[in-house]
Motif scaffolding. Structure first.
Motif, PDB file in Angstrom:
ATOM      1  N   GLU A   1       6.746  -6.393  -5.785  1.00  0.00           N
ATOM      2  CA  GLU A   1       5.508  -5.554  -5.302  1.00  0.00           C
ATOM      3  C   GLU A   1       5.397  -4.121  -5.645  1.00  0.00           C
ATOM      4  OE1 GLU A   1       2.828  -5.795  -1.036  1.00  0.00           O
ATOM      5  OE2 GLU A   1       5.290  -5.703  -0.897  1.00  0.00           O
ATOM      6  N   ILE A   2       6.651  -3.553  -5.331  1.00  0.00           N
ATOM      7  CA  ILE A   2       6.798  -1.945  -5.510  1.00  0.00           C
ATOM      8  C   ILE A   2       6.676  -1.854  -7.142  1.00  0.00           C
ATOM      9  CG2 ILE A   2       8.412  -0.142  -5.768  1.00  0.00           C
ATOM     10  CD1 ILE A   2       9.797  -1.517  -3.254  1.00  0.00           C
ATOM     11  N   ARG A   3       7.193  -2.788  -8.080  1.00  0.00           N
ATOM     12  CA  ARG A   3       6.900  -2.508  -9.356  1.00  0.00           C
ATOM     13  C   ARG A   3       5.414  -2.446  -9.668  1.00  0.00           C
ATOM     14  NH1 ARG A   3       8.296  -7.790 -12.547  1.00  0.00           N
ATOM     15  NH2 ARG A   3       6.444  -8.047 -11.321  1.00  0.00           N
ATOM     16  N   ASP A   4       4.910  -3.490  -9.232  1.00  0.00           N
ATOM     17  CA  ASP A   4       3.398  -3.752  -9.641  1.00  0.00           C
ATOM     18  C   ASP A   4       2.722  -2.612  -9.217  1.00  0.00           C
ATOM     19  OD1 ASP A   4       4.003  -6.109 -10.697  1.00  0.00           O
ATOM     20  OD2 ASP A   4       3.269  -7.339  -9.312  1.00  0.00           O
ATOM     21  N   GLN A   5       3.030  -2.088  -8.021  1.00  0.00           N
ATOM     22  CA  GLN A   5       2.048  -0.774  -7.609  1.00  0.00           C
ATOM     23  C   GLN A   5       2.474   0.322  -8.710  1.00  0.00           C
ATOM     24  OE1 GLN A   5       1.828  -0.294  -3.019  1.00  0.00           O
ATOM     25  NE2 GLN A   5       3.501  -1.668  -3.311  1.00  0.00           N
ATOM     26  N   CYS A   6       3.781   0.721  -9.000  1.00  0.00           N
ATOM     27  CA  CYS A   6       4.136   1.530  -9.688  1.00  0.00           C
ATOM     28  C   CYS A   6       3.701   1.715 -10.978  1.00  0.00           C
ATOM     29  CB  CYS A   6       5.550   1.627  -9.967  1.00  0.00           C
ATOM     30  SG  CYS A   6       6.351   2.136  -8.329  1.00  0.00           S
TER      31      CYS A   6
ATOM     32  N   ASP B   1       0.938  -1.222   0.075  1.00  0.00           N
ATOM     33  CA  ASP B   1      -0.014   0.024   0.054  1.00  0.00           C
ATOM     34  C   ASP B   1       0.856   1.272   0.148  1.00  0.00           C
ATOM     35  OD1 ASP B   1      -2.188  -1.550   0.097  1.00  0.00           O
ATOM     36  OD2 ASP B   1      -2.006  -1.764   2.384  1.00  0.00           O
ATOM     37  N   LEU B   2       1.996   1.204  -0.797  1.00  0.00           N
ATOM     38  CA  LEU B   2       2.753   2.408  -0.938  1.00  0.00           C
ATOM     39  C   LEU B   2       2.099   3.756  -1.552  1.00  0.00           C
ATOM     40  CD1 LEU B   2       5.935   2.846  -0.931  1.00  0.00           C
ATOM     41  CD2 LEU B   2       6.151   2.437  -3.161  1.00  0.00           C
ATOM     42  N   PRO B   3       2.083   4.972  -0.537  1.00  0.00           N
ATOM     43  CA  PRO B   3       1.363   6.011  -1.006  1.00  0.00           C
ATOM     44  C   PRO B   3       1.933   6.755  -2.006  1.00  0.00           C
ATOM     45  CG  PRO B   3       2.769   6.210   1.117  1.00  0.00           C
ATOM     46  CD  PRO B   3       2.522   4.902   0.828  1.00  0.00           C
ATOM     47  N   LEU B   4       1.480   6.517  -3.417  1.00  0.00           N
ATOM     48  CA  LEU B   4       2.010   7.046  -4.423  1.00  0.00           C
ATOM     49  C   LEU B   4       1.572   8.210  -4.967  1.00  0.00           C
ATOM     50  CD1 LEU B   4       2.835   3.823  -6.371  1.00  0.00           C
ATOM     51  CD2 LEU B   4       4.638   5.347  -5.245  1.00  0.00           C
TER      52      LEU B   4
ATOM     53  N   ALA C   1       0.620   0.034 -11.974  1.00  0.00           N
ATOM     54  CA  ALA C   1      -0.955   0.457 -11.551  1.00  0.00           C
ATOM     55  C   ALA C   1      -1.108   1.848 -11.333  1.00  0.00           C
ATOM     56  CB  ALA C   1      -1.333  -0.510 -10.333  1.00  0.00           C
ATOM     57  N   ALA C   2      -0.049   2.626 -10.832  1.00  0.00           N
ATOM     58  CA  ALA C   2      -0.432   3.906 -10.461  1.00  0.00           C
ATOM     59  C   ALA C   2       0.232   4.850 -11.514  1.00  0.00           C
ATOM     60  CB  ALA C   2       0.336   4.353  -9.293  1.00  0.00           C
ATOM     61  N   ARG C   3       0.851   4.088 -12.746  1.00  0.00           N
ATOM     62  CA  ARG C   3       1.560   4.783 -13.972  1.00  0.00           C
ATOM     63  C   ARG C   3       2.533   5.777 -13.266  1.00  0.00           C
ATOM     64  NH1 ARG C   3      -3.362   6.217 -18.086  1.00  0.00           N
ATOM     65  NH2 ARG C   3      -4.148   3.943 -18.511  1.00  0.00           N
ATOM     66  N   THR C   4       3.392   5.263 -12.268  1.00  0.00           N
ATOM     67  CA  THR C   4       4.392   5.920 -11.557  1.00  0.00           C
ATOM     68  C   THR C   4       5.720   5.376 -12.241  1.00  0.00           C
ATOM     69  OG1 THR C   4       3.243   6.262  -9.717  1.00  0.00           O
ATOM     70  CG2 THR C   4       5.502   6.435  -9.492  1.00  0.00           C
ATOM     71  N   PRO C   5       6.670   6.060 -12.834  1.00  0.00           N
ATOM     72  CA  PRO C   5       7.871   5.488 -13.549  1.00  0.00           C
ATOM     73  C   PRO C   5       8.708   4.939 -12.454  1.00  0.00           C
ATOM     74  CG  PRO C   5       7.385   7.751 -14.364  1.00  0.00           C
ATOM     75  CD  PRO C   5       6.413   7.491 -13.237  1.00  0.00           C
TER      76      PRO C   5
END
Length: 252
Positions: free
Chosen positions: A205-210, A176-179, A212-216
């Motif tokens: 897990e970090i990659r997948d969250q990024c 649940d990284l707040p991006l 999903a959030a379209r964060t590089p």
């Protein structure tokens, strides 16, 4: 100062301050502390000020270097510059007046892109409104475990053109990284003889969250005794994504 850097996500380093103190587990095997000890023994004048042996070490006392403020003006070719690879600009012992001078230099040299990274996110947030934030300054915080999520919340309040996270050395999962408001995420394992192992699932897990959030997302290294020995591939791919600065420039 170095006109070139072996760090994969930058091109050069600039150290207007040197020295620091441990503040969290991510500091336990600090490469800069070990390097400062060697530089002191070699007689380097920038590393003769010792820090508290409980939190710092030989040659690693917090020291400002006003003469180093002139260095970026001498670089004619545009560079991506990591500010204070050997210190933390927002350490409590760095006077706010000197921080302002560093920001003045960055504003005066818009052909360079500056990457500033801190673990002192609370001080950063408290004095951010006293600083001018040019569009060529990227501001980041270190997040080695979920215990440091408060740093992300402080960073999100800072009016930097680009806000980024350095999840290195990654010491645990970051669920649940707040991006929201975060423009870039770097992740990597620890390197050196005392390196603590990174679980590949933490990186995924970090990659997948990024994604999903379209964060590089930028995967720096697996780590180990030799930083580059394990390579940089994650599930057969090299992740070298960088923030899109054009949308920030259009908004300013």
């Amino acid at each position: 100062m170095s006109d070139k850097s072996a760090i994969e996500w930058t091109e050069a380093t600039w150290n207007p301050t040197t020295g620091c103190d441990r503040v969290s587990p991510g500091c336990d095997n600090c490469y800069a502390l070990a390097l400062a000890k060697r530089l002191k023994a070699m007689g380097n004048p920038k590393y003769q000020n010792d820090g508290d042996q409980r939190t710092s070490g030989p040659g690693f006392g917090v020291t400002t270097h006003p003469d180093a403020l002139n260095i970026p003006y001498s670089w004619r070719r545009p560079r991506v510059v990591f500010v204070n690879s050997m210190s933390d600009l927002f350490h409590a012992r760095v006077p706010i007046g000197f921080i302002k001078q560093v920001f003045d230099v960055m504003q005066d040299t818009p052909h360079h892109t500056y990457q500033v990274l801190t673990k002192r996110a609370r001080r950063l947030e408290r004095i951010a409104d006293k600083l001018d934030w040019p569009s060529n300054v990227w501001m980041g915080v270190s997040v080695e475990s979920a215990d440091q999520y408060d740093r992300i919340r402080d960073l999100a309040k800072v009016p930097a053109a680009v806000r980024f996270l350095s999840c290195e050395p990654l010491l645990g999962p970051l669920p649940d990284l707040p991006l929201d408001g975060i423009d870039w995420v770097i992740a990597g394992g620890e390197s050196g003889f005392s390196a603590r192992p990174v679980d590949p699932e933490w990186i995924r897990e970090i990659r997948d969250q990024c994604v999903a959030a379209r964060t590089p997302f930028f995967f720096k290294q697996w780590g180990g005794i030799r930083a580059k020995a394990g390579g940089r591939e994650l599930d057969g791919l090299t992740w070298d994504e960088m923030p899109d600065t054009s949308r920030h420039l259009r908004a300013m």
